[in-house]
Write a protein that holds these residues in place. Structure first.
Motif, PDB file in Angstrom:
ATOM      1  N   GLY A   1       0.787  -1.216   0.000  1.00 29.87           N
ATOM      2  CA  GLY A   1       0.000   0.000   0.000  1.00 29.87           C
ATOM      3  C   GLY A   1       0.826   1.275   0.000  1.00 29.87           C
ATOM      4  O   GLY A   1       2.041   1.271  -0.203  1.00 29.87           O
ATOM      5  N   SER A   2       0.156   2.365   0.277  1.00 37.28           N
ATOM      6  CA  SER A   2       0.783   3.692   0.311  1.00 37.28           C
ATOM      7  C   SER A   2       0.487   4.362   1.642  1.00 37.28           C
ATOM      8  O   SER A   2      -0.474   4.023   2.338  1.00 37.28           O
ATOM      9  N   VAL A   3       1.314   5.326   1.990  1.00 36.31           N
ATOM     10  CA  VAL A   3       1.158   6.031   3.263  1.00 36.31           C
ATOM     11  C   VAL A   3      -0.081   6.915   3.223  1.00 36.31           C
ATOM     12  O   VAL A   3      -0.264   7.728   2.304  1.00 36.31           O
ATOM     13  N   GLN A   4      -0.936   6.749   4.214  1.00 38.13           N
ATOM     14  CA  GLN A   4      -2.167   7.526   4.322  1.00 38.13           C
ATOM     15  C   GLN A   4      -2.099   8.594   5.405  1.00 38.13           C
ATOM     16  O   GLN A   4      -2.804   9.602   5.326  1.00 38.13           O
ATOM     17  N   ASP A   5      -1.256   8.359   6.425  1.00 34.85           N
ATOM     18  CA  ASP A   5      -1.297   9.232   7.592  1.00 34.85           C
ATOM     19  C   ASP A   5      -0.097   8.911   8.484  1.00 34.85           C
ATOM     20  O   ASP A   5       0.584   7.889   8.298  1.00 34.85           O
TER      21      ASP A   5
ATOM     22  N   LYS B   1       3.612   5.323  10.849  1.00 36.06           N
ATOM     23  CA  LYS B   1       3.134   5.633   9.517  1.00 36.06           C
ATOM     24  C   LYS B   1       2.038   4.635   9.173  1.00 36.06           C
ATOM     25  O   LYS B   1       2.189   3.432   9.419  1.00 36.06           O
ATOM     26  N   VAL B   2       0.956   5.123   8.601  1.00 37.90           N
ATOM     27  CA  VAL B   2      -0.195   4.282   8.301  1.00 37.90           C
ATOM     28  C   VAL B   2      -0.237   3.994   6.802  1.00 37.90           C
ATOM     29  O   VAL B   2      -0.351   4.906   5.989  1.00 37.90           O
ATOM     30  N   TYR B   3      -0.108   2.700   6.465  1.00 40.54           N
ATOM     31  CA  TYR B   3      -0.190   2.251   5.077  1.00 40.54           C
ATOM     32  C   TYR B   3      -1.534   1.570   4.849  1.00 40.54           C
ATOM     33  O   TYR B   3      -2.077   0.921   5.742  1.00 40.54           O
TER      34      TYR B   3
ATOM     35  N   SER C   1      -3.809  -0.634   1.673  1.00 45.95           N
ATOM     36  CA  SER C   1      -4.014  -1.186   0.338  1.00 45.95           C
ATOM     37  C   SER C   1      -5.270  -2.035   0.391  1.00 45.95           C
ATOM     38  O   SER C   1      -5.259  -3.154   0.908  1.00 45.95           O
ATOM     39  N   GLY C   2      -6.368  -1.509  -0.095  1.00 45.53           N
ATOM     40  CA  GLY C   2      -7.637  -2.226  -0.015  1.00 45.53           C
ATOM     41  C   GLY C   2      -8.018  -2.483   1.435  1.00 45.53           C
ATOM     42  O   GLY C   2      -8.122  -1.554   2.244  1.00 45.53           O
ATOM     43  N   SER C   3      -8.222  -3.753   1.778  1.00 42.91           N
ATOM     44  CA  SER C   3      -8.629  -4.111   3.142  1.00 42.91           C
ATOM     45  C   SER C   3      -7.433  -4.436   4.032  1.00 42.91           C
ATOM     46  O   SER C   3      -7.599  -4.996   5.119  1.00 42.91           O
ATOM     47  N   TYR C   4      -6.240  -4.085   3.575  1.00 39.38           N
ATOM     48  CA  TYR C   4      -5.024  -4.271   4.361  1.00 39.38           C
ATOM     49  C   TYR C   4      -4.568  -2.919   4.903  1.00 39.38           C
ATOM     50  O   TYR C   4      -4.427  -1.946   4.155  1.00 39.38           O
ATOM     51  N   ILE C   5      -4.328  -2.868   6.236  1.00 41.68           N
ATOM     52  CA  ILE C   5      -3.881  -1.643   6.895  1.00 41.68           C
ATOM     53  C   ILE C   5      -2.675  -1.992   7.758  1.00 41.68           C
ATOM     54  O   ILE C   5      -2.712  -2.964   8.524  1.00 41.68           O
ATOM     55  N   ALA C   6      -1.596  -1.218   7.617  1.00 43.29           N
ATOM     56  CA  ALA C   6      -0.396  -1.472   8.420  1.00 43.29           C
ATOM     57  C   ALA C   6       0.041  -0.197   9.121  1.00 43.29           C
ATOM     58  O   ALA C   6       0.183   0.855   8.488  1.00 43.29           O
ATOM     59  N   PHE C   7       0.242  -0.313  10.434  1.00 45.07           N
ATOM     60  CA  PHE C   7       0.822   0.759  11.227  1.00 45.07           C
ATOM     61  C   PHE C   7       2.299   0.394  11.451  1.00 45.07           C
ATOM     62  O   PHE C   7       2.600  -0.597  12.125  1.00 45.07           O
ATOM     63  N   VAL C   8       3.194   1.175  10.882  1.00 45.73           N
ATOM     64  CA  VAL C   8       4.619   0.865  10.950  1.00 45.73           C
ATOM     65  C   VAL C   8       5.285   1.845  11.907  1.00 45.73           C
ATOM     66  O   VAL C   8       5.318   3.062  11.653  1.00 45.73           O
ATOM     67  N   ASP C   9       5.805   1.334  13.014  1.00 42.72           N
ATOM     68  CA  ASP C   9       6.444   2.166  14.024  1.00 42.72           C
ATOM     69  C   ASP C   9       7.619   2.914  13.400  1.00 42.72           C
ATOM     70  O   ASP C   9       8.463   2.318  12.726  1.00 42.72           O
ATOM     71  N   THR C  10       7.665   4.219  13.602  1.00 45.91           N
ATOM     72  CA  THR C  10       8.753   5.014  13.026  1.00 45.91           C
ATOM     73  C   THR C  10      10.065   4.813  13.772  1.00 45.91           C
ATOM     74  O   THR C  10      11.132   5.145  13.257  1.00 45.91           O
ATOM     75  N   THR C  11       9.995   4.259  14.989  1.00 48.60           N
ATOM     76  CA  THR C  11      11.187   3.912  15.765  1.00 48.60           C
ATOM     77  C   THR C  11      11.040   2.477  16.236  1.00 48.60           C
ATOM     78  O   THR C  11      10.089   2.156  16.950  1.00 48.60           O
TER      79      THR C  11
END
Length: 317
Positions: A232-236, A246-248, A250-260
Motif C-alpha cells: 500500500g501507500s502512506v495515508q497518515d 506511519k499508516v499504510y 491497500s484495499g482491506s489491508y492496513i499497516a501501522f509501521v512504528d517510526t522507531t
C-alpha cells in the motif's frame, strides 16, 4: 503482498467481556491440528533489500538460551546482535530476560500442515509456514510456553519478489466475533529479539470482521522492522501512547509501521481499532476475529538465523 486463504478455525475461544492475563489464560482451546492464519501476510517486499544483513549473522548454536536475555552467548544475534544484558522487558510481568532452555516442544517445518502448532495457556503457538512450499525454506520452532519461544530459520530473497515465507506467531481467536464496541480494553504486551540479518519484521497481525475471509480487514502493527516494506501507500502518521506510526493502506489491508523500532512494550490495540473506525475504513459495528503476534520472515540471507519472542500478554474486558 496479498493472498487469499480461507480455512476452518483452530478452536472455540473467548467472547467479550473477558480478561486474559499473562500466564492466566483459559486452557484447552484449539489443537495442534487446527489451522492458523494462512491468509494475507502484509509485507509487500523488501525486495530491494535482498542482500541486507552484515556481520551480525545468525548467531551460534544455542539459539535463544543466552545468559540474561534472548541474545547473549550463542544467542539470537551475532556481533552487535539482538541480545543484551537484561534482555527486553515487556509489560504485565512479561520479562524479556526469560530464556527458553531445553524447550519441551520442538516443531520442525511440517509440509503437510502449514499451521502446525500447539495450544498453551489458551493461546495457539503456530509455525505458520503458509508460503514456505513455494521457496527453499527451513524452519524449526522451539517452544517453552506461549510467551517464551524461538524460531531458527533459513531462507533467502533470491527471487527478488520480497515475499513473506512464514509467520511464526502466538495468537488468540475470537470465534464468537465480539463487537469491538463491546470492549473497554484491548491491550497487549510483547518482547522479542531479532538477529538483524536479511528481511523481516516483528508485528501484530489482527483480523477484523472475519479471519482471512471475504469482507475481513487485516490490521498489522509493525513494532520492529528490518528491511521490510509494507503493502500500500502512506495515508497518515499517527501517535498512540507516545509511539509514532506511519499508516499504510491497500484495499482491506492496513499497516501501522512504528517510526522507531522497539523490542518490548505495551500496545493499546483498541486505540488503533477506533482510529480505523474513525477514518471510515471499517464500520462502527465491526467485530474482532483474531490477534496474532510474531515475526514475518522474508530472508535470512541464506543462513540460519534465530528469532525470539520472550514476552507476550493479552488483556481484554
Amino acid at each position: 503482498m496479498r493472498a487469499s486463504c480461507v480455512q476452518p478455525r483452530r478452536c472455540s475461544l473467548l467472547s467479550a467481556p473477558l480478561v486474559i492475563l499473562a500466564g492466566l489464560g483459559p486452557a484447552g482451546c484449539g489443537s495442534s491440528a487446527g489451522p492458523g492464519m494462512g491468509g494475507p501476510r502484509g509485507g509487500a517486499g523488501g525486495a530491494s533489500a535482498g542482500a541486507a544483513g552484515g556481520t551480525a549473522g545468525a548467531g551460534g548454536t544455542g539459539g535463544a538460551t543466552g545468559t540474561a536475555g534472548a541474545g547473549g552467548t550463542g544467542g539470537a544475534g551475532g556481533t552487535g546482535g539482538a541480545g543484551g544484558t537484561g534482555g527486553a522487558t515487556g509489560s504485565g510481568g512479561q520479562a524479556g530476560s526469560q530464556a527458553c532452555v531445553n524447550p519441551p516442544h520442538v516443531l520442525p517445518l511440517n509440509p503437510s500442515n502449514a499451521q502446525d502448532g500447539i495450544t498453551l495457556g489458551g493461546f495457539y503457538v503456530d509455525t505458520d509456514t503458509w508460503n514456505a512450499a513455494n521457496y527453499p525454506v527451513s524452519q524449526t520452532m522451539y517452544i517453552c510456553d506461549y510467551d517464551n519461544w524461538y524460531v531458527t530459520a533459513k531462507m533467502d530473497n533470491a527471487s527478488g519478489d520480497g515475499a513473506v515465507k512464514t509467520y511464526p506467531n502466538v495468537h488468540k481467536d475470537f470465534n464468537n466475533a465480539p463487537a469491538i464496541a463491546s470492549f473497554a480494553t484491548i491491550s497487549s504486551s510483547f518482547a522479542h529479539a531479532g538477529p538483524h540479518v536479511g528481511i523481516y519484521e516483528f508485528a501484530y497481525d489482527i483480523w477484523l470482521n472475519g479471519v482471512a475471509s471475504n469482507g475481513s480487514t487485516e490490521v498489522m502493527i509493525w513494532t520492529d522492522n528490518f528491511n521490510q516494506v509494507p503493502s500500500g501507500s502512506v495515508q497518515d502518521t499517527v501517535t498512540f501512547d507516545g509511539q509514532s506510526y506511519k499508516v499504510y493502506k491497500s484495499g482491506s489491508y492496513i499497516a501501522f509501521v512504528d517510526t522507531t523500532n522497539v523490542t518490548s512494550g505495551t500496545v493499546n490495540l483498541l486505540s488503533f481499532f477506533n482510529y480505523i473506525i474513525g477514518k471510515g475504513w471499517i464500520p462502527a459495528s465491526s467485530t474482532l476475529g483474531a490477534i496474532d503476534y510474531g515475526v514475518e520472515l522474508v530472508s535470512t540471507n541464506g543462513m540460519d538465523a534465530t528469532f525470539v519472542v520472550d514476552g507476550f500478554s493479552l488483556t481484554t474486558n
